[in-house]
Enzyme design. Sequence first.
Site, PDB file in Angstrom:
ATOM      1  N   HIS A 183      -4.776   1.494   7.316  1.00 10.99           N
ATOM      2  CA  HIS A 183      -3.435   2.052   7.475  1.00 10.99           C
ATOM      3  C   HIS A 183      -3.212   3.187   6.461  1.00 10.99           C
ATOM      4  CE1 HIS A 183       1.125   1.361   7.893  1.00 10.99           C
ATOM      5  NE2 HIS A 183       1.029   2.181   6.870  1.00 10.99           N
ATOM      6  N   GLU A 184      -3.631   2.949   5.203  1.00 11.20           N
ATOM      7  CA  GLU A 184      -3.395   3.945   4.151  1.00 11.20           C
ATOM      8  C   GLU A 184      -4.295   5.169   4.318  1.00 11.20           C
ATOM      9  OE1 GLU A 184      -0.764   3.625   2.550  1.00 11.20           O
ATOM     10  OE2 GLU A 184      -0.442   1.514   3.028  1.00 11.20           O
ATOM     11  N   CYS A 233       5.546  -0.108   7.310  1.00 10.13           N
ATOM     12  CA  CYS A 233       5.206   1.075   6.514  1.00 10.13           C
ATOM     13  C   CYS A 233       6.411   1.450   5.663  1.00 10.13           C
ATOM     14  CB  CYS A 233       4.841   2.223   7.458  1.00 10.13           C
ATOM     15  SG  CYS A 233       4.411   3.738   6.594  1.00 10.13           S
ATOM     16  N   LEU A 234       6.167   1.770   4.378  1.00 10.22           N
ATOM     17  CA  LEU A 234       7.282   2.135   3.503  1.00 10.22           C
ATOM     18  C   LEU A 234       7.970   3.415   3.977  1.00 10.22           C
ATOM     19  CD1 LEU A 234       5.795   1.293  -0.014  1.00 10.22           C
ATOM     20  CD2 LEU A 234       7.427  -0.029   1.345  1.00 10.22           C
ATOM     21  N   HIS A 263      -2.881   7.562   6.679  1.00 13.02           N
ATOM     22  CA  HIS A 263      -1.860   8.449   6.100  1.00 13.02           C
ATOM     23  C   HIS A 263      -2.486   9.741   5.576  1.00 13.02           C
ATOM     24  CE1 HIS A 263       1.983   6.388   6.193  1.00 13.02           C
ATOM     25  NE2 HIS A 263       1.475   5.278   5.692  1.00 13.02           N
ATOM     26  N   GLN A 311       2.838  10.046   1.171  1.00 13.27           N
ATOM     27  CA  GLN A 311       4.136   9.385   1.321  1.00 13.27           C
ATOM     28  C   GLN A 311       5.097   9.745   0.186  1.00 13.27           C
ATOM     29  OE1 GLN A 311       2.193   5.331   2.125  1.00 13.27           O
ATOM     30  NE2 GLN A 311       4.126   5.189   3.256  1.00 13.27           N
ATOM     31  N   GLY A 322       0.832  -1.197   0.000  1.00 12.58           N
ATOM     32  CA  GLY A 322       0.000   0.000   0.000  1.00 12.58           C
ATOM     33  C   GLY A 322       0.863   1.241   0.000  1.00 12.58           C
TER      34      GLY A 322
HETATM   35 ZN    ZN Z   1       2.334   3.412   5.785  1.00  9.49          ZN
END
Ligand code: ZN
Length: 173
Positions: free
Chosen positions: A137-138, A95-96, A141, A51, A46
């Site tokens: 989660h996304e 998380c990226l 963000h 991000q 995701g």
């Molecule tokens: Zn994340």
Amino acid sequence: MALRNILIHPDPRLKKVAAPVAAVTDDLRRLADDMLETMYDAPGIGLAAPQIAVMSRMLVMDCSKEDDATPEPMVLINPEVVWTSEDRSVYEEGCLSIPEQYAEVERPTEVEVTWTDLDGQAKRERFDGLWATCVQHEIDHLDGKLFIDYLKPLKRQMITRKMQKLKREMARG
Ligand SMILES: [Zn+2]
């Protein structure tokens, strides 16, 4: 298509609330392509627009994890959680923007989400399992919230210090 740079926590842009997308344009479709390419390359399941420093309410995801699974890329514009189950599940999240740090987070097991797709069509779907965790989660963000915000302060600070160190190392090359 192009790979975009993924912001690493701590970064003020990861703490901001993103603005709603006004219209689905060709630019937005190109952005979606870039986000999917960046997510698959990372690799991740995701990625939310903030991000990559685009402060718009848009996310991409694909939780068809197994190697032989058919890819299921999804692009969600202006997504909103409209229903959550009372049942809750714990998943180990990563998380990226917080590379190589993982922690258990409890969230509703199932959620129903509305969004606009790349054709400008209104969508509504119920997600469970990994997809439910990922979409929550996304969407977090888009509201400037990270999975570490669910952790106890000590654990959160420990991860943040590790990320500060990582960023110093990356800056040095
Ligand atoms: Zn994340």
